[in-house]
Design an enzyme around this catalytic site. Structure first.
Site, PDB file in Angstrom:
ATOM      1  N   GLY A 180       0.820  -1.201   0.000  1.00  0.00           N
ATOM      2  CA  GLY A 180       0.000   0.000   0.000  1.00  0.00           C
ATOM      3  C   GLY A 180       0.852   1.249   0.000  1.00  0.00           C
ATOM      4  O   GLY A 180       1.933   1.299  -0.600  1.00  0.00           O
ATOM      5  N   SER A 181       0.391   2.239   0.745  1.00  0.00           N
ATOM      6  CA  SER A 181       1.016   3.569   0.650  1.00  0.00           C
ATOM      7  C   SER A 181       2.432   3.604   1.179  1.00  0.00           C
ATOM      8  O   SER A 181       3.172   4.539   0.888  1.00  0.00           O
ATOM      9  CB  SER A 181       0.167   4.585   1.401  1.00  0.00           C
ATOM     10  OG  SER A 181      -1.115   4.651   0.817  1.00  0.00           O
ATOM     11  N   THR A 182       2.842   2.590   1.985  1.00  0.00           N
ATOM     12  CA  THR A 182       4.248   2.618   2.421  1.00  0.00           C
ATOM     13  C   THR A 182       5.173   2.507   1.215  1.00  0.00           C
ATOM     14  O   THR A 182       6.313   2.952   1.257  1.00  0.00           O
ATOM     15  CB  THR A 182       4.564   1.471   3.395  1.00  0.00           C
ATOM     16  OG1 THR A 182       4.212   0.229   2.795  1.00  0.00           O
ATOM     17  CG2 THR A 182       3.812   1.650   4.708  1.00  0.00           C
ATOM     18  N   LYS A 233       4.903   4.187  -1.296  1.00  0.00           N
ATOM     19  CA  LYS A 233       5.103   5.534  -1.860  1.00  0.00           C
ATOM     20  C   LYS A 233       6.504   6.053  -1.533  1.00  0.00           C
ATOM     21  O   LYS A 233       7.025   6.920  -2.235  1.00  0.00           O
ATOM     22  CB  LYS A 233       4.036   6.494  -1.329  1.00  0.00           C
ATOM     23  CG  LYS A 233       2.693   6.270  -1.990  1.00  0.00           C
ATOM     24  CD  LYS A 233       1.595   7.084  -1.333  1.00  0.00           C
ATOM     25  CE  LYS A 233       0.247   6.695  -1.936  1.00  0.00           C
ATOM     26  NZ  LYS A 233      -0.879   7.127  -1.086  1.00  0.00           N
TER      27      LYS A 233
END
Lengths: 461, 488
Positions: free
Chosen positions: B220-222, B224
């Site tokens: 997920g956003s980690t 990013k």
């Protein structure tokens, strides 16, 4: 040692003191290993060390005294080697008894029985030396031994006393005693072959026709011995005792070869053996099983559990072994009898196993040496027969356990648990010593030629 | 007749030579193969009967063999078994070995070649062979903090925490939940062992899996952080530069729009790069992934360790950027990959490595869980030096991203991980897997940002106590307590 130039014959030394020295060493091996088992398993020397040790020492020294008394000129190496092997075998059986007991297995104990059989074996040893003062007397009973061998082999098939164990009909049961007559038949057959071949060797070697480059003897010369052998092997095949039939066949071929000095017999024997093996493979399921297990035991690990665990045991022993009492030889089924060599390899390692094999080799080569120096044809043949059959037996059982050849099931002489084997092998040693004593004893002429002093010197040294 | 007798003597000699040779073949040449055969109970028994070496954390044995009165003589005992199970693994008569018990079995059992001299001495002095010991890099306080943090989420929680020292790769904490009790598998009561194993294997929560190294899930956003690294490295973006913002990202000719969580517009369009990371703006990073391109983004992921198994000591799975490295992603798929969705999957260990690399000025250190390996006499056999695996980013670019991640904790979604008086960097993640199950909560962080001592990745697959799962809210406090435990 020195003898005047007038002395025509080689006069060997008696070497009884050397035998005693070696014997003490052999007894020390037996008692020392017994102590080591206790230390390895319980951390203390076994409680029975004094009694068991004393009994064993007395038995071994008794055999030595008998040799001094009845066969003073006999080979000095055989007895100590046999005592060492017998002691190692007793210890290993005792050790596996403890292992089986710890496992809660219903087997055993075997060691006490084995010790009793050993005592009986040595008594028989002494009896043979005492009663048969000249081995040539056995020659008179050639056909009696031949018939006796066949009777012995037939016994297990008879009702009531016949007894099948582990798929082989090779035991007789008399009350509490069970006995494997093939072991006794082996000796009787060797005497029969030796006596017969000595009587007929000229006819066998010279009379006859040449077929395909091999001089075949006349039927009436070869007939009786061929018959004797065929009956023996036939019975054994039907009793599923593959090891013994192989042994008897080898004994027959080798003695025929030695008697006639015709290597062709070995060739014929080899071809016959190959044909027999092929037939056995094609006709008998149990032969096929053994052969397949030899090629790839892991194809059916459940069925070949015994040979696989034996190989694991050997590998686990490695170079130096786990040490007495520190391996798991009780894991191998019949690790105290048929598979005792793998137990030895596990706890004493490659080193110990090789030492045992070399000890066996010593017995064989000493036996053949006795044959070489023996002056009479009967004794020569008998010594060859006994030695070679001993060698074959060791080869078949050790090769089977180590997967050099298919497993056929024979006992490791002096090591494996089993009364018949122990007793008969002690008798074999007695016979070899008897022949050796006759061979090495100065001929009567020699003592008349040399003076009394000279004789005296010979006796002392 | 002497000629044939001599011939037979030679034949017998040859037979005995064959036997001697055969004994050598079996007991020397084939011995290793035979000993290694499966189902060779002698070898298993023997290893069971040895005084196996200890596994040590901070000077205290967490696994050791204690004498008992049965045929095996020694019983493997684990102190704090559930706490350390993912690392120690188990040592079972029936089920073999796992974890450090497996990877360092030669040392622990004493059969390693380097212990040969010891073994010879043992043979001569008639001592039982003794195994060497293995000291782990784990920090007991951090391990405890991580374990308690996950345990506080409830009994049925599935998750993992991995913490490492970014400067040398030491793994400081590795926790997996649910866990198991290796003592139950090491028992000498084999019936109980079978029962225990059957129960563990039938547990739908798979307690035997070390989720820290073996479970790969969409980060997920980690992820990013990886996309941001590629943006800085390949596009030359700075924290203050404007990037695409807004509520949706469309793709020409394709009827799909990438949206933000909760449909927010990330605070305008354009927004600064730093702000995009602070609010975890999907549109910005989906857009950035397209700008960077698949190849460069995949390359950046690889530099952080994706696609490899850098930890040799424990069984682990490789993280991935795409399921098939050669497949060409379509624009929406690439955009989704940029925010750690689509086929991107990572282990907690991998995400801890990402955080650690950013903190360590862009240098990825090889993770390791064993500090020293000692012989029974305590002499050191092995003491691995810190090993640089890769320079994932230039030092200045790493510092740029480092500052941005500090801002995430100071002003953005990562605030639950903030520690008063310490500069902490972090990134939250909430990954969707299937529509019918709650998303995974991720959190990665490091501290102190200017002299990194610890980097942490937290994964919560599912928690009992909450239906609303969010990386910052669930993972942040756990990460914070682990970091505090290390820094204290």
């Amino acid at each position: 040692m020195s003898s005047p130039g007038a002395t025509p014959a080689w006069i060997p030394r008696k070497r009884r003191t050397a035998e005693l020295g070696l014997l003490l060493l052999a007894i020390a091996i037996g008692i020392g290993s017994y102590a080591a088992v206790g230390l390895g398993i319980d951390g203390t020397v076994p409680a029975g060390i004094y009694t068991v040790g004393a009994v064993y020492a007395v038995v071994a020294l008794g055999a030595h005294v008998a040799v001094r008394r009845f066969a003073g000129y006999a080979d000095p190496v055989l007895l100590p080697v046999v005592v060492a092997l017998n002691g190692i075998g007793l210890t290993m059986i005792y050790r596996i008894d403890l292992g089986l007991e710890a496992n809660g297995s219903g087997f055993g104990p075997f060691a006490q029985g084995q010790l009793r059989w050993t005592i009986l074996g040595v008594l028989m040893f002494v009896a043979v030396l005492a009663l048969i003062r000249d081995h040539r007397r056995l020659q008179q009973y050639t056909y009696t031994f031949g018939l006796g061998a066949i009777v012995l082999l037939v016994l297990p098939i008879l009702p009531v006393i016949g007894n099948a164990k582990r798929g082989a009909q090779i035991w007789i049961q008399l009350g509490p005693f069970s006995f494997q007559p093939a072991e006794a038949a082996k000796i009787a057959l060797a005497i029969f072959f030796a006596g017969y071949l000595v009587a007929k060797r000229d006819a066998l070697a010279l009379a006859g026709r040449r077929v395909l480059g091999v001089d075949l003897p006349r039927g009436r010369d070869l007939g009786p011995i061929l018959l004797g052998w065929l009956v023996s092997v036939g019975i054994l095949v039907f009793q599923r005792d593959l090891g013994s039939s192989l042994l008897f066949f080898g004994l027959f071929v080798v003695m025929l070869y030695v008697a006639t000095e015709r290597p062709g017999w070995l060739v014929v024997g080899g071809l016959l053996f190959a044909a027999g093996a092929w037939f056995g493979y094609a006709a008998f399921g149990h032969v096929r099983d053994r052969f397949d297990a030899w090629l790839d035991p892991w194809a059916d690990p459940d069925k070949n559990y015994q040979i696989i665990t034996a190989l694991y045991g050997l590998a686990h022993g490695g170079l130096l072994g786990r040490g007495w009492g520190q391996g798991s030889p009780e894991m191998t089924p019949f690790g105290f009898s048929d598979f005792i060599l793998s137990s030895i390899g596990e706890e004493l390692g490659l080193t110990g196993l090789m030492a045992v094999l070399v000890a066996y080799g010593l017995i064989v080569e000493r036996g053949l040496r006795i044959a070489l120096t023996c002056r009479d044809a009967f004794g020569k043949l008998l010594a060859v027969g006994l030695s070679v059959s001993f060698a074959l037996q060791v080869f078949v059982v050790a090769g089977g356990v180590m997967r050099l050849i298919p497993l056929t099931g024979l006992t490791a002489p002096f090591l494996a648990a089993g009364g018949s084997s122990i007793i008969m092998n002690w008798i074999i040693v007695a016979l070899l010593l008897r022949i050796s004593d006759q061979t090495r004893r100065p001929a009567p002429e020699v003592s008349t030629i040399s003076g009394d002093d000279q004789t005296q010197v010979v006796k002392l040294s | 007749m002497n000629k044939p007798v001599r011939a037979m003597a030679i034949v017998c000699l040859l037979m005995f030579l064959a036997l001697l040779l055969n004994a050598n073949v079996v007991q020397f040449v084939q011995a290793d193969d035979l000993n290694a055969k499966e189902g060779n109970r002698r070898v298993i028994d023997e290893q069971f009967s040895r005084e196996r070496g200890a596994i040590i954390v901070d000077g205290e044995p967490i696994a050791q063999s204690v004498p008992v009165k049965d045929k095996w003589q020694f019983q493997r005992k684990y102190t704090d078994p559930k706490l350390y199970a993912p690392v120690t693994g188990y040592f079972s008569y029936i089920y073999g070995r796992e974890g450090i018990e497996q990877s360092y079995n030669d040392i622990l059992s004493g059969s390693d070649d380097r212990l040969f001299v010891n073994r010879v001495i043992d043979v001569i002095s008639n001592d039982q062979p003794q195994g060497g010991s293995v000291e782990l890099t784990l920090d007991p306080a951090a391990q405890k903090a991580a374990f308690d943090g996950l345990a506080d989420l409830g009994e049925k929680t599935r998750g993992a925490v991995v913490a490492l020292n970014p400067q040398n790769g030491d793994i400081l904490a590795m926790v997996s939940q649910p866990t198991y009790n290796p003592n139950a598998l090491a028992s000498h009561d084999l019936d109980k062992v079978t029962t225990a194993m059957r129960r563990l294997e039938n547990d739908e929560n798979q307690p035997l899996i070390n989720r820290g190294t073996q479970t790969t899930l969409p980060p997920g956003s980690t992820f990013k952080a990886v996309t941001a690294a590629a943006g800085i490295e390949d596009l030359g973006l700075k924290a203050d530069d404007d990037v695409r913002g807004g509520a949706t990202l469309g793709f020409p000719g394709i009827d799909y729009k990438l949206t933000n969580q909760g449909g927010s517009d990330c605070g305008g369009n354009p927004i600064t790069f730093e702000r995009a990371l602070e609010v975890s703006c999907n549109v910005s990073f989906g857009w950035m992934a397209g700008k960077v391109g698949q190849d460069k983004l995949a390359e950046q992921a690889t530099k952080f360790g994706f696609g490899s198994r850098p930890l040799d000591d424990l069984s682990s799975a490789a993280s991935r950027f795409t399921a098939d490295p050669d497949a060409e992603l379509e624009a929406p798929q690439l955009a989704q990959s940029g925010i750690g969705q689509y086929e991107v999957a990572a282990t907690p260990l991998q995400m801890a490595m990402v955080a650690g690399t950013v903190a360590n000025d862009g240098v990825l250190m090889k993770p390791r869980v064993v500090r020293t390996v000692r012989a029974p006499n305590l002499s050191i056999l092995e003491q691995p030096e810190p090993q640089e695996l890769e320079r994932a980013m230039s030092a200045s670019d790493a510092r740029e991203l480092n500052d941005m991640m500090v801002a995430v904790v100071d002003d953005g979604t990562g605030s639950p991980a903030a520690i008063p008086g310490v500069k902490v960097g972090g990134k939250t993640g909430t990954a969707e897997s299937a529509p019918d199950r709650p998303p995974y909560a991720w959190f990665i962080s490091f501290a102190p940002a200017d002299d990194p001592q610890v980097a942490v990745a937290v994964l919560v697959e599912s928690a009992q106590n909450t239906s609303d799962i969010g990386g910052g809210r669930l993972g942040g406090p756990i990460a914070r307590s682990v970091m505090e435990a290390v820094l204290r």
